[in-house]
Design a protein around this motif. Structure first.
Motif, PDB file in Angstrom:
ATOM      1  N   HIS A   1     -14.914  -6.913   7.548  1.00  6.89           N
ATOM      2  CA  HIS A   1     -13.810  -7.868   7.686  1.00  6.89           C
ATOM      3  C   HIS A   1     -14.292  -9.290   7.377  1.00  6.89           C
ATOM      4  O   HIS A   1     -13.608 -10.052   6.677  1.00  6.89           O
ATOM      5  N   LYS A   2     -15.442  -9.618   7.895  1.00  5.38           N
ATOM      6  CA  LYS A   2     -15.969 -10.965   7.665  1.00  5.38           C
ATOM      7  C   LYS A   2     -16.326 -11.183   6.194  1.00  5.38           C
ATOM      8  O   LYS A   2     -16.208 -12.300   5.683  1.00  5.38           O
ATOM      9  N   GLU A   3     -16.741 -10.119   5.514  1.00  8.67           N
ATOM     10  CA  GLU A   3     -17.025 -10.216   4.081  1.00  8.67           C
ATOM     11  C   GLU A   3     -15.772 -10.629   3.308  1.00  8.67           C
ATOM     12  O   GLU A   3     -15.821 -11.524   2.445  1.00  8.67           O
ATOM     13  N   ILE A   4     -14.649  -9.990   3.625  1.00  2.50           N
ATOM     14  CA  ILE A   4     -13.390 -10.351   2.972  1.00  2.50           C
ATOM     15  C   ILE A   4     -12.983 -11.771   3.332  1.00  2.50           C
ATOM     16  O   ILE A   4     -12.647 -12.590   2.465  1.00  2.50           O
ATOM     17  N   LEU A   5     -13.011 -12.086   4.620  1.00  2.00           N
ATOM     18  CA  LEU A   5     -12.485 -13.367   5.077  1.00  2.00           C
ATOM     19  C   LEU A   5     -13.380 -14.529   4.675  1.00  2.00           C
ATOM     20  O   LEU A   5     -12.887 -15.653   4.455  1.00  2.00           O
ATOM     21  N   ALA A   6     -14.683 -14.292   4.555  1.00  2.00           N
ATOM     22  CA  ALA A   6     -15.565 -15.354   4.063  1.00  2.00           C
ATOM     23  C   ALA A   6     -15.206 -15.695   2.619  1.00  2.00           C
ATOM     24  O   ALA A   6     -15.161 -16.870   2.232  1.00  2.00           O
ATOM     25  N   ALA A   7     -14.930 -14.659   1.818  1.00  2.00           N
ATOM     26  CA  ALA A   7     -14.552 -14.894   0.422  1.00  2.00           C
ATOM     27  C   ALA A   7     -13.219 -15.614   0.311  1.00  2.00           C
ATOM     28  O   ALA A   7     -12.972 -16.340  -0.663  1.00  2.00           O
ATOM     29  N   GLU A   8     -12.354 -15.424   1.300  1.00  5.25           N
ATOM     30  CA  GLU A   8     -11.018 -16.035   1.268  1.00  5.25           C
ATOM     31  C   GLU A   8     -10.937 -17.319   2.085  1.00  5.25           C
ATOM     32  O   GLU A   8      -9.856 -17.893   2.224  1.00  5.25           O
ATOM     33  N   GLY A   9     -12.051 -17.740   2.666  1.00  3.87           N
ATOM     34  CA  GLY A   9     -12.055 -18.974   3.444  1.00  3.87           C
ATOM     35  C   GLY A   9     -11.217 -18.898   4.702  1.00  3.87           C
ATOM     36  O   GLY A   9     -10.574 -19.874   5.093  1.00  3.87           O
TER      37      GLY A   9
ATOM     38  N   GLY B   1     -11.467   0.295   2.755  1.00  2.00           N
ATOM     39  CA  GLY B   1     -11.365  -0.337   1.450  1.00  2.00           C
ATOM     40  C   GLY B   1     -12.688  -0.327   0.703  1.00  2.00           C
ATOM     41  O   GLY B   1     -12.734  -0.061  -0.506  1.00  2.00           O
ATOM     42  N   ALA B   2     -13.777  -0.590   1.424  1.00  2.33           N
ATOM     43  CA  ALA B   2     -15.085  -0.661   0.781  1.00  2.33           C
ATOM     44  C   ALA B   2     -15.512   0.689   0.212  1.00  2.33           C
ATOM     45  O   ALA B   2     -15.946   0.778  -0.945  1.00  2.33           O
ATOM     46  N   VAL B   3     -15.408   1.766   1.005  1.00  4.45           N
ATOM     47  CA  VAL B   3     -15.885   3.071   0.520  1.00  4.45           C
ATOM     48  C   VAL B   3     -14.939   3.658  -0.516  1.00  4.45           C
ATOM     49  O   VAL B   3     -15.372   4.300  -1.482  1.00  4.45           O
ATOM     50  N   MET B   4     -13.630   3.444  -0.336  1.00  9.40           N
ATOM     51  CA  MET B   4     -12.670   3.986  -1.298  1.00  9.40           C
ATOM     52  C   MET B   4     -12.824   3.317  -2.660  1.00  9.40           C
ATOM     53  O   MET B   4     -12.855   3.988  -3.702  1.00  9.40           O
ATOM     54  N   ALA B   5     -12.914   1.996  -2.671  1.00 11.64           N
ATOM     55  CA  ALA B   5     -13.024   1.283  -3.944  1.00 11.64           C
ATOM     56  C   ALA B   5     -14.314   1.653  -4.663  1.00 11.64           C
ATOM     57  O   ALA B   5     -14.322   1.832  -5.892  1.00 11.64           O
ATOM     58  N   ALA B   6     -15.396   1.774  -3.915  1.00 13.74           N
ATOM     59  CA  ALA B   6     -16.666   2.151  -4.536  1.00 13.74           C
ATOM     60  C   ALA B   6     -16.570   3.528  -5.177  1.00 13.74           C
ATOM     61  O   ALA B   6     -17.043   3.748  -6.298  1.00 13.74           O
ATOM     62  N   ALA B   7     -15.945   4.483  -4.471  1.00 12.50           N
ATOM     63  CA  ALA B   7     -15.828   5.840  -5.006  1.00 12.50           C
ATOM     64  C   ALA B   7     -14.900   5.885  -6.220  1.00 12.50           C
ATOM     65  O   ALA B   7     -15.191   6.547  -7.215  1.00 12.50           O
ATOM     66  N   ILE B   8     -13.767   5.194  -6.141  1.00 18.03           N
ATOM     67  CA  ILE B   8     -12.824   5.173  -7.268  1.00 18.03           C
ATOM     68  C   ILE B   8     -13.480   4.555  -8.503  1.00 18.03           C
ATOM     69  O   ILE B   8     -13.244   4.990  -9.632  1.00 18.03           O
TER      70      ILE B   8
ATOM     71  N   GLY C   1      -3.982  -0.472   2.781  1.00 20.04           N
ATOM     72  CA  GLY C   1      -3.760  -0.538   1.343  1.00 20.04           C
ATOM     73  C   GLY C   1      -4.249  -1.843   0.745  1.00 20.04           C
ATOM     74  O   GLY C   1      -4.834  -1.862  -0.345  1.00 20.04           O
ATOM     75  N   LEU C   2      -4.039  -2.947   1.452  1.00 14.60           N
ATOM     76  CA  LEU C   2      -4.469  -4.243   0.938  1.00 14.60           C
ATOM     77  C   LEU C   2      -5.990  -4.342   0.867  1.00 14.60           C
ATOM     78  O   LEU C   2      -6.540  -4.922  -0.076  1.00 14.60           O
ATOM     79  N   CYS C   3      -6.676  -3.779   1.861  1.00 13.93           N
ATOM     80  CA  CYS C   3      -8.147  -3.832   1.825  1.00 13.93           C
ATOM     81  C   CYS C   3      -8.706  -2.948   0.709  1.00 13.93           C
ATOM     82  O   CYS C   3      -9.691  -3.318   0.055  1.00 13.93           O
ATOM     83  N   VAL C   4      -8.088  -1.787   0.475  1.00 15.89           N
ATOM     84  CA  VAL C   4      -8.495  -0.974  -0.671  1.00 15.89           C
ATOM     85  C   VAL C   4      -8.302  -1.775  -1.957  1.00 15.89           C
ATOM     86  O   VAL C   4      -9.192  -1.836  -2.820  1.00 15.89           O
ATOM     87  N   ALA C   5      -7.153  -2.405  -2.082  1.00 12.12           N
ATOM     88  CA  ALA C   5      -6.856  -3.193  -3.280  1.00 12.12           C
ATOM     89  C   ALA C   5      -7.815  -4.372  -3.420  1.00 12.12           C
ATOM     90  O   ALA C   5      -8.230  -4.720  -4.534  1.00 12.12           O
ATOM     91  N   TRP C   6      -8.175  -5.008  -2.305  1.00 10.38           N
ATOM     92  CA  TRP C   6      -9.073  -6.158  -2.362  1.00 10.38           C
ATOM     93  C   TRP C   6     -10.422  -5.757  -2.942  1.00 10.38           C
ATOM     94  O   TRP C   6     -10.959  -6.437  -3.835  1.00 10.38           O
ATOM     95  N   TYR C   7     -10.969  -4.644  -2.450  1.00 11.57           N
ATOM     96  CA  TYR C   7     -12.276  -4.213  -2.946  1.00 11.57           C
ATOM     97  C   TYR C   7     -12.187  -3.695  -4.388  1.00 11.57           C
ATOM     98  O   TYR C   7     -13.155  -3.807  -5.151  1.00 11.57           O
ATOM     99  N   LEU C   8     -11.045  -3.131  -4.780  1.00 14.09           N
ATOM    100  CA  LEU C   8     -10.853  -2.769  -6.189  1.00 14.09           C
ATOM    101  C   LEU C   8     -10.787  -4.013  -7.064  1.00 14.09           C
ATOM    102  O   LEU C   8     -11.418  -4.076  -8.131  1.00 14.09           O
ATOM    103  N   ALA C   9     -10.038  -4.999  -6.607  1.00 12.69           N
ATOM    104  CA  ALA C   9      -9.913  -6.238  -7.377  1.00 12.69           C
ATOM    105  C   ALA C   9     -11.252  -6.959  -7.486  1.00 12.69           C
ATOM    106  O   ALA C   9     -11.564  -7.567  -8.524  1.00 12.69           O
ATOM    107  N   GLN C  10     -12.052  -6.881  -6.440  1.00 10.67           N
ATOM    108  CA  GLN C  10     -13.379  -7.492  -6.467  1.00 10.67           C
ATOM    109  C   GLN C  10     -14.220  -6.914  -7.600  1.00 10.67           C
ATOM    110  O   GLN C  10     -15.084  -7.596  -8.154  1.00 10.67           O
TER     111      GLN C  10
END
Length: 417
Positions: free
Chosen positions: A124-132, A392-399, A19-28
């Motif tokens: 995963h690295k895409e998210i974590l790179a953005a979050e340091g 998260g990536a595919v769900m957020a893109a589709a939504i 759920g958090l990864c879906v939310a992260w890509y939506l928030a992005q």
């Protein structure tokens, strides 16, 4: 949750890692989701083995699984155990599980999983790179351990399936194994190295980092237990929680093992079962592992973590409401001693969590066909951490209406009808 007039109000039900990864890509994308997390005491995300395994496309139900069912029902020390009181409740799921082991279904499941998990480590690295927080990822591969050639041959079908879906692997003899992991018992004479797999050194901290990112980009994570999805006609209009109603234009159901309970009142029946997994983490084990280790005869994962050495595994069918079975956790120490005979097992902490598992090992993803405004993201089974970021990536893109190059059809909730 405030929302600009031109953006949908999106509620994500479930604050586990999916759920958090879906939310992260939506928030992005500037969509400012609201995550509602019930703080279930036995959610799977903080206590998993930490493996990130994009090549794990072989479903749990492989040809020949029927022969294993009697042991599941009778051996309390087996890697997969169903107590007698739960046999009747588990039987419909087990029948579907055995039916999923047919060759055509196995191939279809592997194709679906490969399409989802491809590039998981990079996501995963895409998210974590953005979050340091790239320090959460370890890229030392994973190692499957075998006592001899005969034992490795039993995994041939699974290994071949993974190889055909592009997983790079190297077969090691005892000398090569010892060079990588010198403290592993000499009883293990063969190994398969998966050099492109990785791991997370602290799954609980990973969830905190992703949640922080959701908030940083304008989303919200709020504690509330969702009791039902609110409907008007065929459309979702929000959710009812223990703290009151929350309006929404889109509801994303990512409540893990609890997801089917929220769909049932809508007449959507999904054969979701909780496979209760356990772990023991030893802060001072006295041995070192350089990467994730999985002894084939023990069906567990041994992972070096920030807070010590973790051995995770064991599968128990006992439902969502039964208390943890400490005896199952203690069995993991025997598994660990088999790999590291000189390990120190004092001072360990134990944990139990609910893995949301479907008979064919393929999660439920995408929009419901029969109800508008409800999207699903649950049922990842033993691959919740691995599948969270790509989901998260595919769900957020589709939504968001971006039409990702991803086929949701094999992941449909209605495939079980």
């Amino acid at each position: 949750m405030e929302s600009a007039s031109n953006e949908p109000r999106i509620v994500v039900v479930g604050g586990g890692i999916v759920g958090l990864c879906v939310a992260w890509y939506l928030a992005q994308r500037g969509l400012r989701p609201l995550v509602l997390e019930a703080r279930k005491p036995h959610a799977a995300y903080p206590g998993n083995a930490g493996a990130i395994s994009h090549g794990s496309v072989a479903p749990l139900a492989m040809p020949g699984v029927l022969r294993q069912v009697p042991k599941m029902l009778t051996d309390p020390a087996g890697a997969l155990h169903i107590p007698a009181r739960y046999w009747l409740k588990a039987m419909p799921w087990l029948l579907r599980f055995v039916a999923s082991a047919r060759t055509a279904k196995v191939e279809a499941a592997a194709d679906a999983l490969a399409s989802l998990l491809f590039g998981a480590l990079e996501r995963h690295k895409e998210i974590l790179a953005a979050e340091g927080a790239l320090d959460l990822i370890r890229e030392e591969g994973q190692l499957y351990l075998y006592r001899d050639e005969a034992q490795m041959a039993k995994d041939a079908a699974s290994l071949d399936l993974r190889r055909r879906h592009g997983l790079r692997m190297e077969v090691l003899d005892r000398a090569a194994l010892a060079a990588l992991e010198p403290e592993v018992s000499p009883a293990y004479t063969r190994a398969v190295l998966l050099p492109d797999h990785g791991s997370c050194v602290n799954p609980a901290r990973l969830a905190e980092v992703v949640a922080h990112g959701v908030r940083r980009m304008g989303g919200e994570v709020r504690e509330a237990e969702v009791r039902s999805i609110r409907m008007e006609g065929r459309r979702a209009t929000g959710v009812r929680t223990d703290a009151g109603d929350v309006p929404a234009d889109i509801v994303v159901l990512a409540a893990g093992a609890w997801s089917a309970r929220l769909l049932a009142p809508l007449g959507v029946k999904v054969p979701l079962e909780t496979q209760r997994g356990y772990h023991v983490t030893l802060p001072d084990a006295g041995v070192k592992a350089g990467r994730v280790l999985s002894p084939a005869d023990r069906k567990v994962f041994i992972t070096p973590m920030e807070d010590g050495l973790r051995v995770a595994g064991s599968v128990e069918f006992a439902g969502l409401d039964a208390p943890p079975n400490e005896a199952r956790a203690r069995l993991l120490l025997d598994d660990l001693r088999a790999v590291f005979p000189h390990v120190r097992t004092e001072g360990g902490t134990t944990w139990m969590g609910h893995r949301p598992c479907l008979p064919d090992s393929v999660p439920v993803l995408g929009p419901l066909k029969t109800w508008d405004g409800i999207w699903c993201a649950f049922g990842h089974g033993h691959l919740g951490l691995t599948g969270s970021a790509p989901t998260g990536a595919v769900m957020a893109a589709a939504i968001a209406g971006e039409k990702p190059n991803f086929d949701f059809a094999p992941f449909s909730a209605e495939r079980f009808a």
